[in-house]
Design a protein around this motif. Structure first.
Motif, mmCIF file in Angstrom:
data_model
loop_
_atom_site.group_PDB
_atom_site.id
_atom_site.type_symbol
_atom_site.label_atom_id
_atom_site.label_comp_id
_atom_site.label_asym_id
_atom_site.label_seq_id
_atom_site.Cartn_x
_atom_site.Cartn_y
_atom_site.Cartn_z
ATOM 1 N N ILE A 147 0.872 -1.193 0.000
ATOM 2 C CA ILE A 147 0.000 0.000 0.000
ATOM 3 C C ILE A 147 0.902 1.235 0.000
ATOM 4 N N ALA A 150 2.282 3.435 3.212
ATOM 5 C CA ALA A 150 1.758 2.865 4.471
ATOM 6 C C ALA A 150 2.879 2.408 5.397
ATOM 7 N N ARG A 216 -7.609 -0.619 2.035
ATOM 8 C CA ARG A 216 -8.124 0.624 1.438
ATOM 9 C C ARG A 216 -9.596 0.489 1.099
ATOM 10 N N HIS A 217 -10.065 -0.752 0.927
ATOM 11 C CA HIS A 217 -11.480 -0.991 0.627
ATOM 12 C C HIS A 217 -11.839 -2.378 1.131
ATOM 13 N N GLU A 220 -10.185 -5.767 0.077
ATOM 14 C CA GLU A 220 -8.800 -6.008 0.464
ATOM 15 C C GLU A 220 -8.711 -6.588 1.879
ATOM 16 N N TRP A 249 -9.275 -4.117 9.383
ATOM 17 C CA TRP A 249 -9.948 -2.819 9.327
ATOM 18 C C TRP A 249 -9.833 -2.102 10.658
ATOM 19 N N TYR A 254 -8.720 5.052 6.270
ATOM 20 C CA TYR A 254 -8.033 4.420 5.156
ATOM 21 C C TYR A 254 -8.986 3.657 4.255
ATOM 22 N N GLY A 255 -10.244 4.043 4.197
ATOM 23 C CA GLY A 255 -11.206 3.362 3.346
ATOM 24 C C GLY A 255 -12.606 3.796 3.734
#
Ligand SMILES: C[S@@+](CC[C@H](N)C(=O)[O-])C[C@H]1O[C@@H](n2cnc3c(N)ncnc32)[C@H](O)[C@@H]1O
Length: 283
Positions: A147, A150, A216-217, A220, A249, A254-255
């Motif tokens: 990433i 990161a 990020r989403h 992932e 998460w 970050y998402g």
């Protein structure tokens, strides 16, 4: 080259108990009579078809689809998977199953968990690497994250199945956000009226979980964090393939927002255990 499955299953075989996150090996099972312990009629296996841990009867073991982890006695299996009503949920005893969307004591029998312990650093190693990096289990490596910007991340060196549990997240206990040494390393822990943070920003006083980044989403994401016994653990919810990064998460910065956050962030994907993260200061 490390064999995909043999390393992880040999690690599991070395462990002499079905470890329960936060609780270790339950007293009730330690006290079992020897003859009860001998009745090994179940097995904890990795089921290749779904890349997940599973408990099966020994006579259903099929080498083509299962990789054996360890024997389980009838008593051990009986002990697992008592369903608990939402209102009777006890943070110290019960764990939410994402798949069934129910609480179980101590955890779901159909979707079992298995905790991989931290590596124990040896004294003479402490001058070679920082403590938290030395706690990294042999299954992983720490390197530059894929990433962008990161920093470091944790990458799997072997296949990691659904149901593996890591932790607890280690750090310093703090009561106020302004006591954090650095943003992005503290988990909020809530137990009844009590509320505190575990700040893993000091690499000498934390463990390898501090190197795990946030996806990020949603696609992932391969782990979720959960709280039990006032500690934070990470559990694998999607098979993690060799060379993939572990991603848990920990907030909306970050998402998209899909975990209930302290500031009441919208919950697209509710996590029933009282795992709450601070959006800016997560994990
Ligand atoms: C718990 S640490 C993870 C380890 C960190 N990468 C390191 O090198 O120490 C959290 C920090 O990693 C970075 N980070 C984590 N996920 C990220 C992402 N998806 N995008 C950018 N930075 C991220 C942020 O700097 C965040 O404060």
């Amino acid at each position: 080259m490390i064999n995909r499955f043999s390393l992880i299953s040999s690690l599991a075989l070395q462990m002499n108990g079905m470890e329960i996150p936060g609780l270790g090996y339950p007293e009730v099972l330690i006290k079992l009579k020897e003859e009860e312990k001998q009745k090994k009629s179940y097995k904890l296996v990795l089921d290749f078809r779904d890349g997940a841990l599973s408990i099966i009867e020994t006579n259903r073991l099929c080498e083509e689809v299962h990789r054996e982890f360890r024997d389980l006695s009838e008593a051990e299996v009986d002990y697992l998977g008592t369903e608990i009503n939402d209102h009777a949920y006890d943070e110290n005893l019960d764990i939410h199953c994402e798949k069934c969307n129910k609480f179980y004591r101590p955890f779901c029998r159909l979707h079992p968990l298995f905790k991989i312990p931290d590596r124990e650093p040896r004294k003479e190693e402490l001058s070679t690497k920082v403590y938290s990096q030395l706690t990294l289990p042999i299954l992983f490596r720490i390197e530059e994250s894929k990433i962008p910007n990161a920093g470091l991340g944790v990458i799997a060196s072997v296949f990691i199945p659904i149901g593996m549990v890591f932790g607890p997240y280690k750090g310093i206990k703090v009561y106020k956000k302004d006591e954090f040494k650095k943003d992005g390393y503290a988990w909020l822990i809530k137990n009844g009226d009590k509320k505190f943070y575990i700040d893993g920003s000091d690499p000498k006083r934390s463990n390898w979980l501090r190197y795990i980044n946030s996806p990020r989403h949603e696609d992932e994401q391969n782990m979720i964090a959960f709280q039990t016994n006032s500690r934070i653990y990470y559990r694998v919810i999607k098979p993690i393939r060799i060379d993939q990064e572990l991603l848990v998460w920990y907030g909306s910065s970050y998402g998209g927002e899909f975990v209930e956050s302290e500031d009441g962030g919208k919950s697209k994907k509710p996590v029933k255990n009282p795992f709450i993260c601070t959006p800016r200061n997560g994990p």
